[in-house]
Design a protein around this motif. Sequence first.
Motif, PDB file in Angstrom:
ATOM      1  N   SER A 141       0.847  -1.193   0.000  1.00 47.02           N
ATOM      2  CA  SER A 141       0.000   0.000   0.000  1.00 47.02           C
ATOM      3  C   SER A 141       0.884   1.244   0.000  1.00 47.02           C
ATOM      4  O   SER A 141       2.107   1.148   0.036  1.00 47.02           O
ATOM      5  CB  SER A 141      -0.911   0.002   1.236  1.00 47.02           C
ATOM      6  OG  SER A 141      -0.138   0.040   2.425  1.00 47.02           O
ATOM      7  N   TYR A 142       0.229   2.390  -0.025  1.00 46.75           N
ATOM      8  CA  TYR A 142       0.944   3.658   0.081  1.00 46.75           C
ATOM      9  C   TYR A 142       0.067   4.624   0.867  1.00 46.75           C
ATOM     10  O   TYR A 142      -1.140   4.416   1.044  1.00 46.75           O
ATOM     11  CB  TYR A 142       1.275   4.234  -1.300  1.00 46.75           C
ATOM     12  CG  TYR A 142       0.077   4.770  -2.041  1.00 46.75           C
ATOM     13  CD1 TYR A 142      -0.265   6.115  -1.949  1.00 46.75           C
ATOM     14  CD2 TYR A 142      -0.719   3.953  -2.819  1.00 46.75           C
ATOM     15  CE1 TYR A 142      -1.357   6.616  -2.619  1.00 46.75           C
ATOM     16  CE2 TYR A 142      -1.813   4.442  -3.487  1.00 46.75           C
ATOM     17  CZ  TYR A 142      -2.129   5.776  -3.393  1.00 46.75           C
ATOM     18  OH  TYR A 142      -3.237   6.270  -4.044  1.00 46.75           O
ATOM     19  N   ARG A 143       0.700   5.691   1.333  1.00 48.94           N
ATOM     20  CA  ARG A 143      -0.034   6.739   2.042  1.00 48.94           C
ATOM     21  C   ARG A 143       0.723   8.063   1.871  1.00 48.94           C
ATOM     22  O   ARG A 143       1.905   8.067   1.519  1.00 48.94           O
ATOM     23  CB  ARG A 143      -0.206   6.397   3.521  1.00 48.94           C
ATOM     24  CG  ARG A 143       1.077   6.368   4.318  1.00 48.94           C
ATOM     25  CD  ARG A 143       0.867   5.920   5.765  1.00 48.94           C
ATOM     26  NE  ARG A 143       2.099   5.938   6.517  1.00 48.94           N
ATOM     27  CZ  ARG A 143       3.014   4.969   6.508  1.00 48.94           C
ATOM     28  NH1 ARG A 143       2.832   3.885   5.774  1.00 48.94           N
ATOM     29  NH2 ARG A 143       4.109   5.076   7.231  1.00 48.94           N
ATOM     30  N   HIS A 144       0.030   9.148   2.120  1.00 48.38           N
ATOM     31  CA  HIS A 144       0.647  10.474   2.084  1.00 48.38           C
ATOM     32  C   HIS A 144       0.994  10.874   3.504  1.00 48.38           C
ATOM     33  O   HIS A 144       0.193  10.698   4.424  1.00 48.38           O
ATOM     34  CB  HIS A 144      -0.322  11.498   1.491  1.00 48.38           C
ATOM     35  CG  HIS A 144      -0.681  11.206   0.077  1.00 48.38           C
ATOM     36  ND1 HIS A 144       0.057  11.663  -0.983  1.00 48.38           N
ATOM     37  CD2 HIS A 144      -1.694  10.489  -0.456  1.00 48.38           C
ATOM     38  CE1 HIS A 144      -0.493  11.238  -2.102  1.00 48.38           C
ATOM     39  NE2 HIS A 144      -1.557  10.526  -1.806  1.00 48.38           N
ATOM     40  N   GLU A 145       2.194  11.369   3.699  1.00 44.50           N
ATOM     41  CA  GLU A 145       2.641  11.867   5.004  1.00 44.50           C
ATOM     42  C   GLU A 145       3.406  13.158   4.771  1.00 44.50           C
ATOM     43  O   GLU A 145       4.563  13.117   4.331  1.00 44.50           O
ATOM     44  CB  GLU A 145       3.553  10.843   5.701  1.00 44.50           C
ATOM     45  CG  GLU A 145       2.823   9.885   6.580  1.00 44.50           C
ATOM     46  CD  GLU A 145       3.768   9.033   7.414  1.00 44.50           C
ATOM     47  OE1 GLU A 145       4.878   9.472   7.762  1.00 44.50           O
ATOM     48  OE2 GLU A 145       3.368   7.905   7.703  1.00 44.50           O
ATOM     49  N   GLY A 146       2.754  14.279   5.026  1.00 45.42           N
ATOM     50  CA  GLY A 146       3.404  15.559   4.798  1.00 45.42           C
ATOM     51  C   GLY A 146       3.786  15.719   3.340  1.00 45.42           C
ATOM     52  O   GLY A 146       2.945  15.607   2.458  1.00 45.42           O
ATOM     53  N   ASP A 147       5.063  15.966   3.086  1.00 47.76           N
ATOM     54  CA  ASP A 147       5.559  16.152   1.716  1.00 47.76           C
ATOM     55  C   ASP A 147       6.106  14.871   1.109  1.00 47.76           C
ATOM     56  O   ASP A 147       6.916  14.927   0.177  1.00 47.76           O
ATOM     57  CB  ASP A 147       6.661  17.217   1.713  1.00 47.76           C
ATOM     58  CG  ASP A 147       6.130  18.598   2.053  1.00 47.76           C
ATOM     59  OD1 ASP A 147       4.928  18.845   1.832  1.00 47.76           O
ATOM     60  OD2 ASP A 147       6.911  19.429   2.550  1.00 47.76           O
ATOM     61  N   TYR A 148       5.678  13.718   1.628  1.00 45.44           N
ATOM     62  CA  TYR A 148       6.176  12.424   1.164  1.00 45.44           C
ATOM     63  C   TYR A 148       5.031  11.489   0.791  1.00 45.44           C
ATOM     64  O   TYR A 148       3.944  11.572   1.353  1.00 45.44           O
ATOM     65  CB  TYR A 148       7.014  11.737   2.251  1.00 45.44           C
ATOM     66  CG  TYR A 148       8.305  12.447   2.533  1.00 45.44           C
ATOM     67  CD1 TYR A 148       9.467  12.094   1.862  1.00 45.44           C
ATOM     68  CD2 TYR A 148       8.359  13.487   3.457  1.00 45.44           C
ATOM     69  CE1 TYR A 148      10.661  12.759   2.104  1.00 45.44           C
ATOM     70  CE2 TYR A 148       9.543  14.160   3.702  1.00 45.44           C
ATOM     71  CZ  TYR A 148      10.683  13.793   3.025  1.00 45.44           C
ATOM     72  OH  TYR A 148      11.864  14.454   3.271  1.00 45.44           O
ATOM     73  N   VAL A 149       5.324  10.607  -0.154  1.00 42.99           N
ATOM     74  CA  VAL A 149       4.466   9.460  -0.426  1.00 42.99           C
ATOM     75  C   VAL A 149       5.225   8.271   0.153  1.00 42.99           C
ATOM     76  O   VAL A 149       6.379   8.025  -0.219  1.00 42.99           O
ATOM     77  CB  VAL A 149       4.213   9.271  -1.939  1.00 42.99           C
ATOM     78  CG1 VAL A 149       3.447   7.988  -2.207  1.00 42.99           C
ATOM     79  CG2 VAL A 149       3.462  10.478  -2.498  1.00 42.99           C
ATOM     80  N   VAL A 150       4.605   7.566   1.079  1.00 42.08           N
ATOM     81  CA  VAL A 150       5.268   6.466   1.770  1.00 42.08           C
ATOM     82  C   VAL A 150       4.754   5.146   1.223  1.00 42.08           C
ATOM     83  O   VAL A 150       3.550   4.866   1.261  1.00 42.08           O
ATOM     84  CB  VAL A 150       5.032   6.538   3.297  1.00 42.08           C
ATOM     85  CG1 VAL A 150       5.722   5.378   3.994  1.00 42.08           C
ATOM     86  CG2 VAL A 150       5.532   7.875   3.846  1.00 42.08           C
ATOM     87  N   LEU A 151       5.681   4.344   0.689  1.00 43.66           N
ATOM     88  CA  LEU A 151       5.341   3.012   0.176  1.00 43.66           C
ATOM     89  C   LEU A 151       5.477   2.026   1.319  1.00 43.66           C
ATOM     90  O   LEU A 151       6.505   2.005   2.008  1.00 43.66           O
ATOM     91  CB  LEU A 151       6.292   2.622  -0.951  1.00 43.66           C
ATOM     92  CG  LEU A 151       6.424   3.612  -2.108  1.00 43.66           C
ATOM     93  CD1 LEU A 151       7.407   3.064  -3.139  1.00 43.66           C
ATOM     94  CD2 LEU A 151       5.093   3.914  -2.729  1.00 43.66           C
TER      95      LEU A 151
END
Length: 69
Positions: free
Chosen positions: A33-43
Motif C-alpha cells: 500500500s501507500y499513504r501520504h505523510e506531509g511532503d512524502y508518499v510512503v510506500l
Amino acid sequence: MASFVIVTDDGSYSEGDEASFPELSAGKVRLESYRHEGDYVVLHFEDGIDVAIPEFRVHRIVDREQVAR
C-alpha cells in the motif's frame, strides 16, 4: 491486476511489486500500500518496511477504486 501505480522520476511502483532491502537484511518483499505523510508518499512493503519518496519526485499516482461486491 494492481490497484495502484506510482510514477516517479526514476520509474514506477505498482501494488504487488517485489523489492529487496539488503541494508535491512530483508529479502524480496511485496509492495502492499501507500499513504501520504506531509511532503512524502510512503510506500508500505511487507515485513513493516516503509520507503518515503519526496512528493516532488512523484509525477502521478494512478489508483483504482476498490469496489466491494
